[in-house]
Design a protein around this motif. Structure first.
Motif, mmCIF file in Angstrom:
data_model
loop_
_atom_site.group_PDB
_atom_site.id
_atom_site.type_symbol
_atom_site.label_atom_id
_atom_site.label_comp_id
_atom_site.label_asym_id
_atom_site.label_seq_id
_atom_site.Cartn_x
_atom_site.Cartn_y
_atom_site.Cartn_z
ATOM 1 N N ASP B 95 0.832 -1.212 0.000
ATOM 2 C CA ASP B 95 0.000 0.000 0.000
ATOM 3 C C ASP B 95 0.863 1.256 0.000
ATOM 4 O O ASP B 95 0.440 2.304 -0.497
ATOM 5 N N ALA B 96 2.061 1.165 0.580
ATOM 6 C CA ALA B 96 2.992 2.289 0.512
ATOM 7 C C ALA B 96 3.745 2.278 -0.820
ATOM 8 O O ALA B 96 3.839 3.286 -1.518
ATOM 9 N N SER B 193 10.179 3.505 10.820
ATOM 10 C CA SER B 193 10.015 2.108 11.220
ATOM 11 C C SER B 193 8.540 1.796 11.472
ATOM 12 O O SER B 193 7.722 2.706 11.592
ATOM 13 N N PRO B 194 8.193 0.519 11.523
ATOM 14 C CA PRO B 194 6.776 0.156 11.663
ATOM 15 C C PRO B 194 6.125 0.755 12.908
ATOM 16 O O PRO B 194 4.940 1.082 12.890
ATOM 17 N N HIS B 195 6.901 0.901 13.995
ATOM 18 C CA HIS B 195 6.273 1.460 15.195
ATOM 19 C C HIS B 195 6.242 2.986 15.155
ATOM 20 O O HIS B 195 5.840 3.612 16.129
ATOM 21 N N GLY B 196 6.628 3.565 14.015
ATOM 22 C CA GLY B 196 6.412 4.986 13.819
ATOM 23 C C GLY B 196 7.586 5.879 14.156
ATOM 24 O O GLY B 196 7.509 7.097 13.978
ATOM 25 N N GLN B 197 8.700 5.304 14.649
ATOM 26 C CA GLN B 197 9.883 6.137 14.844
ATOM 27 C C GLN B 197 10.404 6.578 13.484
ATOM 28 O O GLN B 197 10.320 5.828 12.499
ATOM 29 N N ALA B 198 10.924 7.781 13.394
ATOM 30 C CA ALA B 198 11.485 8.236 12.127
ATOM 31 C C ALA B 198 12.671 9.142 12.400
ATOM 32 O O ALA B 198 12.729 9.814 13.435
ATOM 33 N N LEU B 236 8.770 13.578 6.301
ATOM 34 C CA LEU B 236 8.247 12.800 7.436
ATOM 35 C C LEU B 236 6.721 12.631 7.326
ATOM 36 O O LEU B 236 6.185 11.559 7.616
ATOM 37 N N ARG B 237 6.057 13.685 6.866
ATOM 38 C CA ARG B 237 4.606 13.613 6.755
ATOM 39 C C ARG B 237 4.192 12.668 5.632
ATOM 40 O O ARG B 237 3.258 11.876 5.788
ATOM 41 N N ILE B 238 4.894 12.741 4.512
ATOM 42 C CA ILE B 238 4.598 11.809 3.410
ATOM 43 C C ILE B 238 4.783 10.368 3.890
ATOM 44 O O ILE B 238 3.937 9.499 3.642
ATOM 45 N N LEU B 242 1.662 7.823 3.989
ATOM 46 C CA LEU B 242 1.704 6.676 3.068
ATOM 47 C C LEU B 242 2.092 5.385 3.792
ATOM 48 O O LEU B 242 2.169 4.329 3.185
ATOM 49 N N ASP B 243 2.368 5.487 5.093
ATOM 50 C CA ASP B 243 2.798 4.347 5.913
ATOM 51 C C ASP B 243 4.047 3.678 5.329
ATOM 52 O O ASP B 243 4.137 2.453 5.221
ATOM 53 N N VAL B 244 5.019 4.504 4.981
ATOM 54 C CA VAL B 244 6.289 3.991 4.460
ATOM 55 C C VAL B 244 7.087 3.357 5.593
ATOM 56 O O VAL B 244 7.148 3.904 6.693
ATOM 57 N N VAL B 245 7.686 2.200 5.342
ATOM 58 C CA VAL B 245 8.657 1.618 6.269
ATOM 59 C C VAL B 245 9.985 1.477 5.532
ATOM 60 O O VAL B 245 10.015 0.986 4.406
#
Lengths: 383, 383
Positions: B95-96, B193-198, B236-238, B242-245
């Motif tokens: 999906d990303a 990362s999947p848990h949302g750290q960036a 970071l917002r994109i 888009l749920d990028v990992v």
């Protein structure tokens, strides 16, 4: 393209990290490993499984290699001479390597070239060891089998003649050395190429625990500047006199002379990348592994200078805690600058399974971070 | 030990350098490669040769992998969904990833979330392209096939309706974009990362030659501080929307608004390590490759900050000079701090076969050193 093939004998972590350092240079890397599970065999594409003590195996392996180098110093000298006679460049060559293989040969040569050494001689039996002790002011003395030792193995701290029987059981000549009353241990690491170029890394302090390297601090804190220069010069001179090619680690004792002045004595030599140089992976402009590869290929050497005021390496030893990967979560979250280097080895108590590097401007902080990570990975601490 | 197996689809240089970055973490790395000669296949132990477009091949490859990630964005979206349905974590997920695979989907989503984009729409034929040109102030305009392009391929600079026939021949939807009158190209690279750290790397300047990245300067010189922050926030917002990992490269145009104020427009997205992040190997505390691996394993991310005031990357393109190894002698001797990264690829004119990194405090010097080395390796200069 005419990129060379580097043949690496031995599948330990030094081979693993040398391969890692060779990837950016586009080199082809071929590995002779005891088993497919060895540290380096897990990450190298072209692996030959075989016994480095067997000349036919070595000869077959060397086919198609442009140069042979080593993860360890245990290949029989006569086999290396045979490879050279076949026309394969062996780096370091057997005439150099013998000084890292045989502590008796090493001490004789270092004494010949005037390198400062602890008092020493070959002893024939426990009574002769006692006679040597008498010559140097009494027990305790150090006894070492001249071949086959590493990480404290093959080394005995002997307090009496009755205590001195074990070293002679292997049937290998035994070297006796005075017990040096040292201030600390240092290492002077250099890399030398066949055409004679050499680079010297900053002299580091090495802290041992139970005869195994535990922590390395680069550069050695509060080291007398003149002594640091002398140590680097000594390592460069040893490399030139012994015709070393590749990385040479000169392990040193820092002592105090009768006048209180700092002085050095040579403890051991290693002719390969060395534990006391692991800090260079993250702390130097060019790592010991990259420079070792460049040296054995006779490429110009890279800048050995540090990238940070202080770099600290702590070894990660196997403990009771088998799941080091789980410990990554804590270690990486606590210290986003931490550099973990694991070797892919199964955890066994006391076994070197990895190391960590930290760097920065505040030595106390850099040490604490490395210590914490190594202890946490080992399982000695849990928070 | 319970170290995970990372499955990498694609055997190019990004896979090669990701493997290199994974070695210190003790990871097991498994590669799906088109041929045994591919860049990464030369240096990885466990290689499966197969076609990533074939679902059965992908499924067999994914067996025993703890996570699947990518060297490129060409795996069909429906295959990725099938792997996910099989229970294999795919990172970035389909999906990303579809936003990096299909420029039409990407533009629609970016517009929806309010990310600044060049004016654009899907066009149906050359006449429609001419109509679009009229809407944006006339030719020239840019036409892009929505799938399958990279490094300037699949992109046309169109000056007239008669000029606009080629892009439609492939039978793939064509996206028209206004030709942006940009000041320069930037890239905002982040890792999530999947848990949302960036973490966000410094925004870099990217210089293109003939549509191919030639030089990257980190950080982008004289970049307006507020604009740099906006670019990082946008990336970071994109990534979050888009749920990028993993690594996300947001290629940007720097423009000037009607008021003369600097502004940015999104050019392209890439969801994998990216050429504009190669400088991080030698110039950042944690490289894009190390952080991509950490992200896909949901490990805490490493510090993205630079280690030097300036780092410059120059790509090494294939030229008329096939023997790049011979050129090492000059390059390494001239600049002992030079970092060479070669990919093990055969030299073909214009093909990216490697890159060099330099770093230091004087940007002019750092640029000159990288430029010289890249030109010398290519054979454009001989001294």
């Amino acid at each position: 393209m005419t990129f060379p093939v580097v043949g690496m004998v031995g599948g330990g972590q030094l081979a693993r990290m040398t391969h890692e350092a060779g990837i950016p240079l586009g080199l082809k890397f071929k590995l002779l490993s005891d088993t497919p599970q060895d540290s380096a065999a897990q990450v190298v594409s072209e692996v030959v499984i075989g016994d480095y003590r067997d000349l036919d195996t070595l000869r077959a392996f060397a086919q198609g290699c442009d140069v042979i180098t080593f993860d360890h110093e245990h290949v029989p000298t006569e086999h290396l001479r045979a490879l050279e006679a076949d026309g394969i460049p062996v780096r370091p060559g057997p005439d150099a390597l013998v000084h890292a293989q045989d502590k008796g040969v090493m001490r004789a040569k270092l004494t010949e070239i005037g390198a400062p050494c602890p008092r020493h001689r070959i002893v024939s039996d426990p009574a002769d060891a006692a006679a040597f002790a008498e010559e140097v002011g009494g027990f305790p003395v150090i006894l070492k089998t001249v071949r086959g030792g590493y990480d404290g193995k093959g080394v005995w701290f002997v307090r009496s003649e009755a205590d001195a029987a074990d070293p002679f059981r292997a049937g290998v000549p035994v070297l006796a050395e005075e017990k040096v009353d040292f201030v600390r241990e240092l290492a002077a690491n250099i890399v030398r190429s066949p055409h004679g170029q050499a680079v010297a890394y900053p002299v580091v302090e090495s802290l041992q625990v139970d005869g195994v390297c535990d922590t390395v601090i680069a550069p050695a804190p509060e080291l007398d500047e003149q002594l640091a220069g002398e140590a680097q010069q000594l390592a460069l001179r040893i490399a030139a006199e012994l015709d070393v090619v590749g990385h040479l680690a000169v392990e040193l004792f820092e002592t105090r002379g009768p006048d209180g002045k700092p002085a050095i004595l040579v403890n051991e030599l290693a002719m390969r990348p060395h534990n006391s140089g692991h800090w260079t992976q993250d702390g130097a402009i060019t790592s010991q592994f990259a420079n070792h590869v460049r040296a054995v290929l006779d490429l110009p050497l890279g800048d050995p200078r540090p990238r940070a005021p202080w770099t600290v390496m702590c070894n990660v030893l196997g403990g009771d805690y088998p799941d080091m990967y789980q410990a990554y979560l804590h270690c990486m979250a606590r210290d986003p600058q931490l550099k973990i280097h694991m070797y892919g080895k199964d955890v066994k108590p006391g076994r070197k399974v990895g190391h960590v590097n930290t760097y920065g401007a505040d030595l106390a902080d850099v040490r604490e971070r490395a210590r914490h990570a190594a202890d946490y990975l080992r399982g000695t601490i849990t928070e």
